[in-house]
Design an enzyme around this catalytic site. Structure first.
Site, PDB file in Angstrom:
ATOM      1  N   GLN A  18       0.738  -1.284   0.070  1.00 42.75           N
ATOM      2  CA  GLN A  18       0.283   0.128  -0.110  1.00 42.75           C
ATOM      3  C   GLN A  18       0.856   1.209   0.094  1.00 42.75           C
ATOM      4  OE1 GLN A  18      -2.707  -1.949   3.304  1.00 42.75           O
ATOM      5  NE2 GLN A  18      -4.038  -0.671   2.191  1.00 42.75           N
ATOM      6  N   GLU A 154      -4.699 -10.169   9.001  1.00 43.23           N
ATOM      7  CA  GLU A 154      -6.061 -10.576   8.556  1.00 43.23           C
ATOM      8  C   GLU A 154      -6.495 -11.552   7.735  1.00 43.23           C
ATOM      9  OE1 GLU A 154      -7.968  -6.911   7.039  1.00 43.23           O
ATOM     10  OE2 GLU A 154      -8.230  -6.067   9.070  1.00 43.23           O
TER      11      GLU A 154
END
Ligand code: BGC
Length: 403
Positions: A18, A154
């Site tokens: 990111q 996650e």
């Protein structure tokens, strides 16, 4: 008012794909190129080169921790071919964090895989766990001095994204629009539930590397689980438990035996007899379509501690908004809810805000989560008021939160 234990970690979180830019050998980069409607990560925030400047922003504003990741696709761009230069790069990042007084919280896997790994069958391939273990084995020597290691980010969202990727592929072939994995809004179909078979693979992967990292680094090892902070409508407790298992508890139960668990939560969501209720349209909804629920992190921390019995570290919490005053209001509410959970006995070790920078939100540049804005052409960083605000809270270890 809420107080947090001595040694509490105050920081912000990021993920390699990111922010780094140019993650050419990853599967996500390859997907960006072929999915209609998906924005490219490109140079991202150029943090690959500017990580010192990013870390300085935290250190100069009173924080004591920084969560960042190591990118497998850089370490092993081809199967078995290890880049020593990239290992040295991440070692320099760890050294820089330590030099600046920031505890590095290092993530070994944050959604992206090497492209070759995905092409060779991804996580369901028989060799997947060995491949991951071998990557982690390669990385462990550069983790000296790191006290907190997150093996996988996650896994529950990744299990959902893996199912979604198949749908996206079909959609692309049919010429349809790509569906975002993190924007939950509008007329699009609801996001699919995490695939339990893939989820169990991630559990295996996490267990395969947990002891290896613990024994060879002395770090505290855990993984981070996305928590949707489900709340049951009257009479819907059973439905909530059922959904909680698929979305969270499968992964939380697998954390038992870890040293800590990372809690990541952004909003809370109602469950009725038919399942998860979509977020109703509301002017306060965030830029990713979720409800404005600062209390979610309190619900999430309590649930996580109850299922795992472990100390919790908030590894992500934040809000996608263009209005920084809303970010401050959200974060203040979140810290109060977290402080209340701590006062009720939840062993909370730190709060790492998502995110340090406005970054690439998995297919979009629109939703801005950062404490710091980034000019995408010049890469100039501009701190928002929230950076100093949260740093001020960090300096008093939470004592300055107002009632
Ligand atoms: C992920 C981040 C993401 C954030 C906001 C989490 O699901 O770990 O990578 O950017 O939420 O959507």
């Amino acid at each position: 008012m809420s107080t947090f234990p001595t040694g509490f970690l105050w920081g912000a979180s990021t993920a390699p794909h990111q922010i780094e830019g140019g993650n050419l050998n990853s599967d996500f980069w390859a997907n960006e190129a072929r999915m209609p409607g998906m924005e490219r990560s490109g140079d991202a925030c150029d943090s690959y080169h500017r990580y010192r400047e990013d870390m300085r922003l935290l250190a100069d504003h009173g924080y004591n921790a920084y969560r960042f990741g190591i990118e497998w696709a850089r370490i092993e761009p081809e199967p078995g071919m290890v880049s020593r230069a990239e290992l040295a790069h991440y070692r320099r990042m760890i050294d820089t964090a330590l030099e600046l007084g920031l505890a590095p919280v290092v993530t070994l896997h944050h959604f992206t895989n090497p492209r070759w790994f995905a092409e060779a069958g991804g996580w369901l391939a028989p060799e997947a766990i060995d491949r991951f273990r071998s990557y982690v084995d390669t990385v462990v020597p550069v983790l000296d001095g790191v006290e907190w290691v997150v093996t996988m980010n996650e896994p529950n969202m990744l299990a959902m994204m893996t199912g979604l990727a198949v749908k996206m592929q079909q959609a692309a072939e049919a010429g349809a629009e790509w569906q975002s994995p993190t924007v939950d809004e509008g007329p699009r179909p609801p996001l699919p539930a995490p695939d339990v078979e893939i989820g169990r693979r991630f559990v295996e992967a996490h267990h395969a590397v947990r002891d290896l990292v613990r024994e060879r680094t002395g770090a505290k090892v855990g993984w981070s689980v996305a928590n949707r902070a489900f709340e049951a409508r009257p009479g819907c407790e059973e439905k909530k438990r059922e959904l909680e298992y698929i979305w969270e508890d499968l992964y939380l139960e697998a954390a038992r035996g870890d040293d800590f668990v990372g809690v990541q939560s952004y909003s809370a969501q109602w469950v009725n007899e038919d399942g998860i209720e979509p977020y109703p349209p509301h002017p306060d909804n965030t830029l990713v379509g979720t409800a404005f629920r600062p209390d979610a992190i309190g619900i999430a921390a309590r649930h996580t501690a109850e299922v795992t019995g472990l100390p919790v570290l908030v590894t992500e919490n934040g809000i996608a908004t263009a209005d920084d005053a809303r970010r401050i209001a959200y974060t203040e509410g979140a810290l109060k809810a977290l402080g209340e959970a701590a006062a009720d006995g939840v062993d909370v070790r730190g709060y790492l805000h998502w995110s340090l920078l406005d970054n690439y939100e998995w297919g979009h540049w629109g939703p801005t989560f950062g404490l710091v804005a980034v000019d995408r052409e010049t890469f100039v960083r501009t701190p928002k008021p929230s950076l100093a605000w949260l740093g001020g809270i960090a300096k008093t270890n939470g004592a300055s939160l107002t009632d």
